[in-house]
Scaffold this active site. Structure first.
Site, PDB file in Angstrom:
ATOM      1  N   GLY B  28       0.845  -1.186   0.000  1.00  0.00           N
ATOM      2  CA  GLY B  28       0.000   0.000   0.000  1.00  0.00           C
ATOM      3  C   GLY B  28       0.877   1.230   0.000  1.00  0.00           C
ATOM      4  O   GLY B  28       2.105   1.141   0.156  1.00  0.00           O
ATOM      5  N   TYR B  29       0.241   2.381  -0.151  1.00  0.00           N
ATOM      6  CA  TYR B  29       0.981   3.632  -0.278  1.00  0.00           C
ATOM      7  C   TYR B  29       0.605   4.623   0.816  1.00  0.00           C
ATOM      8  O   TYR B  29      -0.578   4.850   1.075  1.00  0.00           O
ATOM      9  CB  TYR B  29       0.747   4.236  -1.669  1.00  0.00           C
ATOM     10  CG  TYR B  29       1.363   3.339  -2.719  1.00  0.00           C
ATOM     11  CD1 TYR B  29       2.684   3.520  -3.120  1.00  0.00           C
ATOM     12  CD2 TYR B  29       0.655   2.247  -3.218  1.00  0.00           C
ATOM     13  CE1 TYR B  29       3.278   2.654  -4.022  1.00  0.00           C
ATOM     14  CE2 TYR B  29       1.243   1.371  -4.125  1.00  0.00           C
ATOM     15  CZ  TYR B  29       2.550   1.589  -4.522  1.00  0.00           C
ATOM     16  OH  TYR B  29       3.152   0.723  -5.388  1.00  0.00           O
ATOM     17  N   LEU B  30       1.641   5.194   1.447  1.00  0.00           N
ATOM     18  CA  LEU B  30       1.458   6.308   2.372  1.00  0.00           C
ATOM     19  C   LEU B  30       1.502   7.607   1.580  1.00  0.00           C
ATOM     20  O   LEU B  30       0.966   8.628   1.998  1.00  0.00           O
ATOM     21  CB  LEU B  30       2.530   6.279   3.462  1.00  0.00           C
ATOM     22  CG  LEU B  30       2.430   5.053   4.396  1.00  0.00           C
ATOM     23  CD1 LEU B  30       3.701   4.886   5.221  1.00  0.00           C
ATOM     24  CD2 LEU B  30       1.214   5.186   5.323  1.00  0.00           C
ATOM     25  N   GLU B  81      -3.341   4.327   1.815  1.00  0.00           N
ATOM     26  CA  GLU B  81      -4.421   4.659   0.892  1.00  0.00           C
ATOM     27  C   GLU B  81      -5.109   3.380   0.429  1.00  0.00           C
ATOM     28  O   GLU B  81      -4.519   2.305   0.425  1.00  0.00           O
ATOM     29  CB  GLU B  81      -3.832   5.394  -0.325  1.00  0.00           C
ATOM     30  CG  GLU B  81      -3.191   6.734   0.037  1.00  0.00           C
ATOM     31  CD  GLU B  81      -2.356   7.323  -1.107  1.00  0.00           C
ATOM     32  OE1 GLU B  81      -2.260   6.706  -2.185  1.00  0.00           O
ATOM     33  OE2 GLU B  81      -1.785   8.408  -0.908  1.00  0.00           O
TER      34      GLU B  81
END
Lengths: 154, 154
Positions: B28-30, B81
Site C-alpha cells: 500500500g501507499y502512504l 491509501e
C-alpha cells in the site's frame, strides 16, 4: 509502534533559555496528509523516518525508524515537500518533567512552542512560568501544517 | 540509496508458470504522488518501507528499509491509501536473466506484468516468448497508479 500523548503550549517567556541541551533539527514531509504523515528528520548526528496516523483524543499511532543521515539529507534536499521545517530543540527538565522547546528558524522564525509527553491523557501537568496558551488541538501548530502554511505567512 | 533501471512488459503467454519461486505480496501507499512515493510492502515473511523519487529516463532514486512485518501489517490495514495492491510475484530465471512476473489479485486481478532490472539503460534484453508489449513508460501500470485506478476499472 508507539502511541504518543503530548500537550503543546506557546512559550511566553525566556526562563528556559540557557538550560538543557540544544539540537538542530531539519525536517520535511513525504506526506503531510493528516491520516498518514511521513516525516524525514535529521537531529544532530542522527536521522529518523517517522510515520504517524490520525490523532484521536490527543493520541496517535506512530512508527519510527532510524535511517542513515546521508540518505535523510538527500530526501530532505530532493524529495520532501517544500518548505522544510528548521528549528532548534531545547530539552529542559523542570521539577522532574521533560519539556521540549522548539525554537523555529527559517520560514517559521519567531514561533516558539513547548511540548510535554504524558503517560496518559488525564495526567496533571505543572506549568512552568514561561508556558503560555495551550495549542495542543490547534492544527496550525502541527509541524506538518507549518510546512504547508508557515508562521511567517499567518 | 540505489538507482533502479527497470523495463516492464505485459505477459502474453503462460510459459513461465510452474517455474521459479512465488511470493505473496501485499502493498500500500502512504504517498502515491509521483515525486515522492512511500510504499509499505509485506512479501512472504519480510516487510519493507520504500521511498522513491521521480523517474527520469527510466531511472529513479530509491531508498529501502526493512521494518518489522507486524508494524507493516498495521500500516497496511489502518494507514495506507485504499485500495491495497495484492499480487503473487514469480521470480523466473531465463538464460541467466532474472524476470519478476507479477500476477495481480484483488482489484487488479487479470493483470500480469514482467519486469527485468538492468545494469544500464542501453543493455540489450533477450525477450522470452511469453513477453508481450513493453509498458515501461505507461504510468497506468505503475503500482502506485494501480492503487488509484485499478485494472478492474479500466
Amino acid at each position: 509502534m508507539g502511541t504518543e500523548i503530548e500537550r503543546k503550549f506557546l512559550v511566553a517567556g525566556t526562563g528556559w533559555r540557557g538550560r538543557g541541551r540544544a539540537t538542530t533539527i531539519r525536517q520535511g514531509y513525504l506526506s503531510s496528509v493528516k491520516e498518514r504523515i511521513v516525516r524525514v528528520r535529521t537531529a544532530g548526528e542522527r536521522a529518523m523516518l517517522t510515520i504517524k496516523g490520525i490523532t484521536v483524543d490527543a493520541t496517535r499511532s506512530e512508527f519510527e525508524y532510524e535511517i542513515p543521515p546521508d540518505e535523510a539529507t538527500i530526501m530532505l534536499d530532493e524529495l520532501c515537500e517544500r518548505p522544510l521545517i528548521e528549528k532548534i530543540r531545547h530539552v529542559v527538565e523542570v521539577d522532574g518533567a521533560v519539556w521540549e522547546i522548539d525554537e523555529f528558524t527559517g520560514v517559521n522564525r519567531g514561533l516558539v512552542v513547548a511540548e510535554i509527553e504524558l503517560e496518559d491523557e488525564a495526567q496533571a501537568v505543572a506549568l512552568p512560568p514561561w508556558v503560555g496558551e495551550e495549542v495542543t488541538d490547534d492544527i496550525r501548530y502541527y509541524n506538518s501544517q507549518l510546512a504547508v502554511t508557515p508562521y511567517s505567512r499567518w
